[in-house]
Design a protein around this motif. Sequence first.
Motif: not given
Length: 197
Positions: A115-124
């Motif tokens: 599936f497509n996902f946008p850019v995403k941050s998880y902590g560092n």
Amino acid sequence: MSKIFLLGLLFLFVAGGWGMLALYESRSTITTPNRNDYVRLHILANSDSLADQQMKLKVRDAVIAYLTPLVKNVKSAEDANSIILAHQGDIIKVAKQVVSVYDVEYPVTVQIGQFNFPVKSYGNLTLPAGQYQAVRILIGKAEGQNWWCVLFPPLCFIDGSKVATAPISGTSDDNNDKQPKIEIRWKITELLSSLSK
């Protein structure tokens, strides 16, 4: 100034430039992870009503509590995906049990695939936009705000009675994650500045 001093400054300038270039390249390598190394979880609520959003979070808690022990010691995303596929029916049961508590007739669908996902941050960790292997849970009409995290390696987990703060939730329109700004300073400039004082 003597020629030796100027040559020393030139050497420091060149060496510093190469060092900064090497640091920049190593950092850029870290921030572009391989999408095939991850399995993500994506939950879509029936609507944006308060009750539906609360239900989505309860489904999230139950599914994470069920899946995390199954994948926490797995060595690869491929193995994690195989385990998740083998337990797809149980994931549906877990989600439906939560929905039934709310006394509504929402269907629950579980999709496993790319599936497509946008850019995403998880902590560092910043995951670039693109296609990822994921588990999608659609509650009812699946028209409400959604929530996601990373199942493998486990970045979403339950800590006691609540979800740990490692994953950052958001909707598909939530692109407000800010990257830390890197400030580059040249030691040579600081040294020359201190000499001129």
